[in-house]
Design a protein around this motif. Structure first.
Motif, PDB file in Angstrom:
ATOM      1  N   TYR A  27       3.809 -11.050   9.696  1.00 43.40           N
ATOM      2  CA  TYR A  27       2.673 -10.191   8.820  1.00 43.40           C
ATOM      3  C   TYR A  27       2.449  -8.981   9.461  1.00 43.40           C
ATOM      4  O   TYR A  27       2.550  -7.799   8.903  1.00 43.40           O
ATOM      5  CB  TYR A  27       1.551 -11.157   8.535  1.00 43.40           C
ATOM      6  N   LYS A  28       2.378  -8.661  10.677  1.00 44.67           N
ATOM      7  CA  LYS A  28       1.930  -7.611  11.495  1.00 44.67           C
ATOM      8  C   LYS A  28       3.199  -6.800  11.254  1.00 44.67           C
ATOM      9  O   LYS A  28       3.141  -5.689  11.035  1.00 44.67           O
ATOM     10  CB  LYS A  28       1.534  -7.808  12.806  1.00 44.67           C
ATOM     11  N   ASN A  29       4.432  -7.077  11.633  1.00 50.11           N
ATOM     12  CA  ASN A  29       5.583  -6.299  11.485  1.00 50.11           C
ATOM     13  C   ASN A  29       5.929  -5.904  10.079  1.00 50.11           C
ATOM     14  O   ASN A  29       6.273  -4.784   9.854  1.00 50.11           O
ATOM     15  CB  ASN A  29       6.841  -7.040  11.927  1.00 50.11           C
ATOM     16  N   PHE A  30       5.494  -6.866   9.100  1.00 51.45           N
ATOM     17  CA  PHE A  30       5.998  -6.639   7.518  1.00 51.45           C
ATOM     18  C   PHE A  30       4.793  -5.438   7.315  1.00 51.45           C
ATOM     19  O   PHE A  30       5.339  -4.477   6.630  1.00 51.45           O
ATOM     20  CB  PHE A  30       5.583  -7.863   6.772  1.00 51.45           C
ATOM     21  N   PHE A  31       3.636  -5.444   7.448  1.00 55.23           N
ATOM     22  CA  PHE A  31       2.607  -4.465   7.241  1.00 55.23           C
ATOM     23  C   PHE A  31       2.871  -3.102   7.896  1.00 55.23           C
ATOM     24  O   PHE A  31       2.689  -2.138   7.115  1.00 55.23           O
ATOM     25  CB  PHE A  31       1.193  -5.190   7.388  1.00 55.23           C
ATOM     26  N   ALA A  32       3.355  -3.242   9.016  1.00 56.23           N
ATOM     27  CA  ALA A  32       3.889  -1.881   9.647  1.00 56.23           C
ATOM     28  C   ALA A  32       5.072  -1.226   8.962  1.00 56.23           C
ATOM     29  O   ALA A  32       5.050  -0.239   8.645  1.00 56.23           O
ATOM     30  CB  ALA A  32       4.032  -2.171  11.133  1.00 56.23           C
ATOM     31  N   LYS A  33       6.056  -2.260   8.710  1.00 54.23           N
ATOM     32  CA  LYS A  33       7.034  -1.668   7.921  1.00 54.23           C
ATOM     33  C   LYS A  33       6.856  -1.032   6.640  1.00 54.23           C
ATOM     34  O   LYS A  33       7.419  -0.196   6.291  1.00 54.23           O
ATOM     35  CB  LYS A  33       8.255  -2.840   7.924  1.00 54.23           C
ATOM     36  N   VAL A  34       6.115  -1.582   5.907  1.00 57.08           N
ATOM     37  CA  VAL A  34       5.442  -0.946   4.432  1.00 57.08           C
ATOM     38  C   VAL A  34       4.596  -0.013   4.607  1.00 57.08           C
ATOM     39  O   VAL A  34       4.262   0.690   3.559  1.00 57.08           O
ATOM     40  CB  VAL A  34       5.224  -2.437   3.589  1.00 57.08           C
ATOM     41  N   GLY A  35       4.081   0.149   5.657  1.00 62.26           N
ATOM     42  CA  GLY A  35       3.006   1.072   5.643  1.00 62.26           C
ATOM     43  C   GLY A  35       1.492   0.794   5.773  1.00 62.26           C
ATOM     44  O   GLY A  35       0.757   1.623   5.339  1.00 62.26           O
ATOM     45  N   LEU A  36       1.125  -0.396   5.778  1.00 59.64           N
ATOM     46  CA  LEU A  36      -0.163  -0.886   5.512  1.00 59.64           C
ATOM     47  C   LEU A  36      -0.793  -0.982   7.034  1.00 59.64           C
ATOM     48  O   LEU A  36      -1.970  -1.270   7.256  1.00 59.64           O
ATOM     49  CB  LEU A  36      -0.049  -2.188   4.833  1.00 59.64           C
ATOM     50  N   ALA A  37      -0.109  -1.130   8.078  1.00 62.59           N
ATOM     51  CA  ALA A  37      -0.730  -1.182   9.317  1.00 62.59           C
ATOM     52  C   ALA A  37      -1.751  -0.414   9.547  1.00 62.59           C
ATOM     53  O   ALA A  37      -1.581   0.916   9.568  1.00 62.59           O
ATOM     54  CB  ALA A  37       0.249  -1.319  10.633  1.00 62.59           C
ATOM     55  N   GLY A  38      -2.761  -0.590  10.250  1.00 64.86           N
ATOM     56  CA  GLY A  38      -3.901   0.256  10.707  1.00 64.86           C
ATOM     57  C   GLY A  38      -4.769   0.799   9.636  1.00 64.86           C
ATOM     58  O   GLY A  38      -5.641   1.635   9.847  1.00 64.86           O
ATOM     59  N   LYS A  39      -4.290   0.274   8.249  1.00 63.34           N
ATOM     60  CA  LYS A  39      -5.376   0.694   7.143  1.00 63.34           C
ATOM     61  C   LYS A  39      -6.412  -0.254   6.802  1.00 63.34           C
ATOM     62  O   LYS A  39      -6.111  -1.597   7.035  1.00 63.34           O
ATOM     63  CB  LYS A  39      -4.637   1.166   5.984  1.00 63.34           C
ATOM     64  N   LEU A  40      -7.781  -0.012   6.691  1.00 61.90           N
ATOM     65  CA  LEU A  40      -8.856  -0.742   6.104  1.00 61.90           C
ATOM     66  C   LEU A  40      -8.434  -0.955   4.539  1.00 61.90           C
ATOM     67  O   LEU A  40      -7.830  -0.277   3.954  1.00 61.90           O
ATOM     68  CB  LEU A  40      -9.720  -0.229   6.453  1.00 61.90           C
ATOM     69  N   PHE A  41      -9.372  -1.784   4.102  1.00 66.60           N
ATOM     70  CA  PHE A  41      -8.908  -2.543   2.757  1.00 66.60           C
ATOM     71  C   PHE A  41      -9.000  -1.329   1.836  1.00 66.60           C
ATOM     72  O   PHE A  41      -7.982  -1.165   0.765  1.00 66.60           O
ATOM     73  CB  PHE A  41     -10.078  -3.241   2.254  1.00 66.60           C
ATOM     74  N   LEU A  42      -9.966  -0.303   1.500  1.00 69.63           N
ATOM     75  CA  LEU A  42      -9.863   0.631   0.605  1.00 69.63           C
ATOM     76  C   LEU A  42      -8.810   1.638   0.791  1.00 69.63           C
ATOM     77  O   LEU A  42      -8.317   2.229  -0.308  1.00 69.63           O
ATOM     78  CB  LEU A  42     -11.264   1.253   0.453  1.00 69.63           C
ATOM     79  N   GLN A  43      -8.637   1.927   2.143  1.00 69.37           N
ATOM     80  CA  GLN A  43      -7.253   2.830   2.420  1.00 69.37           C
ATOM     81  C   GLN A  43      -5.957   2.430   1.988  1.00 69.37           C
ATOM     82  O   GLN A  43      -5.104   3.130   1.585  1.00 69.37           O
ATOM     83  CB  GLN A  43      -7.390   3.394   3.710  1.00 69.37           C
ATOM     84  N   ASN A  44      -6.054   1.168   1.464  1.00 67.99           N
ATOM     85  CA  ASN A  44      -4.637   0.550   0.986  1.00 67.99           C
ATOM     86  C   ASN A  44      -4.502   1.192  -0.543  1.00 67.99           C
ATOM     87  O   ASN A  44      -3.219   1.383  -0.940  1.00 67.99           O
ATOM     88  CB  ASN A  44      -4.510  -0.885   1.024  1.00 67.99           C
ATOM     89  N   PHE A  45      -5.443   1.556  -1.105  1.00 67.27           N
ATOM     90  CA  PHE A  45      -5.312   2.036  -2.466  1.00 67.27           C
ATOM     91  C   PHE A  45      -5.604   3.616  -2.508  1.00 67.27           C
ATOM     92  O   PHE A  45      -4.723   4.223  -3.440  1.00 67.27           O
ATOM     93  CB  PHE A  45      -6.580   1.538  -3.261  1.00 67.27           C
ATOM     94  N   SER A  46      -6.156   4.037  -1.567  1.00 70.35           N
ATOM     95  CA  SER A  46      -6.274   5.710  -1.504  1.00 70.35           C
ATOM     96  C   SER A  46      -6.322   6.051   0.230  1.00 70.35           C
ATOM     97  O   SER A  46      -7.311   5.691   0.628  1.00 70.35           O
ATOM     98  CB  SER A  46      -7.199   6.354  -2.541  1.00 70.35           C
ATOM     99  N   GLY A  47      -5.333   7.001   0.587  1.00 71.45           N
ATOM    100  CA  GLY A  47      -5.814   7.190   2.001  1.00 71.45           C
ATOM    101  C   GLY A  47      -7.016   8.094   2.190  1.00 71.45           C
ATOM    102  O   GLY A  47      -7.474   8.154   3.444  1.00 71.45           O
ATOM    103  N   SER A  48      -7.360   8.537   1.214  1.00 72.39           N
ATOM    104  CA  SER A  48      -8.971   9.445   1.300  1.00 72.39           C
ATOM    105  C   SER A  48     -10.197   8.531   1.142  1.00 72.39           C
ATOM    106  O   SER A  48     -11.190   8.960   1.164  1.00 72.39           O
ATOM    107  CB  SER A  48      -8.708  10.461   0.470  1.00 72.39           C
ATOM    108  N   ALA A  49      -9.796   7.230   1.037  1.00 72.08           N
ATOM    109  CA  ALA A  49     -11.008   6.218   0.463  1.00 72.08           C
ATOM    110  C   ALA A  49     -11.912   6.020   1.798  1.00 72.08           C
ATOM    111  O   ALA A  49     -11.212   6.322   3.285  1.00 72.08           O
ATOM    112  CB  ALA A  49     -10.466   4.992   0.068  1.00 72.08           C
ATOM    113  N   ARG A  50     -12.992   5.879   1.493  1.00 74.82           N
ATOM    114  CA  ARG A  50     -13.743   5.528   2.970  1.00 74.82           C
ATOM    115  C   ARG A  50     -13.690   4.233   3.405  1.00 74.82           C
ATOM    116  O   ARG A  50     -13.096   3.449   2.784  1.00 74.82           O
ATOM    117  CB  ARG A  50     -15.442   5.830   2.484  1.00 74.82           C
TER     118      ARG A  50
END
Length: 83
Positions: A27-50
């Motif tokens: 899952y860590k590699n998968f999330f990194a590959k698709v661009g989700l690594a390091g994002k918190l929950f709301l930022q998965n929907f919008s990079g500008s979310a708090r």
């Protein structure tokens, strides 16, 4: 459109290709590959979310973590959405 249009179809396809074989999913590699690594929950929907506050995170985890392992798995998340 994948995950509210935030993920690139090519990145998703590449990540899925890397885990085609049984027991190859990480899952860590998968999330990194698709661009989700390091994002918190709301930022998965919008990079500008708090970021969620500590209190919000605790409530979210408590609501979704039905097996008490400290994480929200895909089945738990799906159940939370359907509730």
């Amino acid at each position: 459109m994948a995950l509210a249009g935030l993920l690139k179809e090519g990145d998703i396809a590449a990540a899925l290709k890397e885990c085609e074989a049984a027991d190859s999913f990480n899952y860590k590699n998968f999330f990194a590959k698709v661009g989700l690594a390091g994002k918190l929950f709301l930022q998965n929907f919008s990079g500008s979310a708090r970021a969620l506050t500590d209190a919000e995170t605790k409530v979210f985890l408590k609501a979704g973590d039905s097996d008490g392992d400290g994480k929200i798995g895909v089945d738990e998340f799906a159940a939370m959405i359907k509730a």
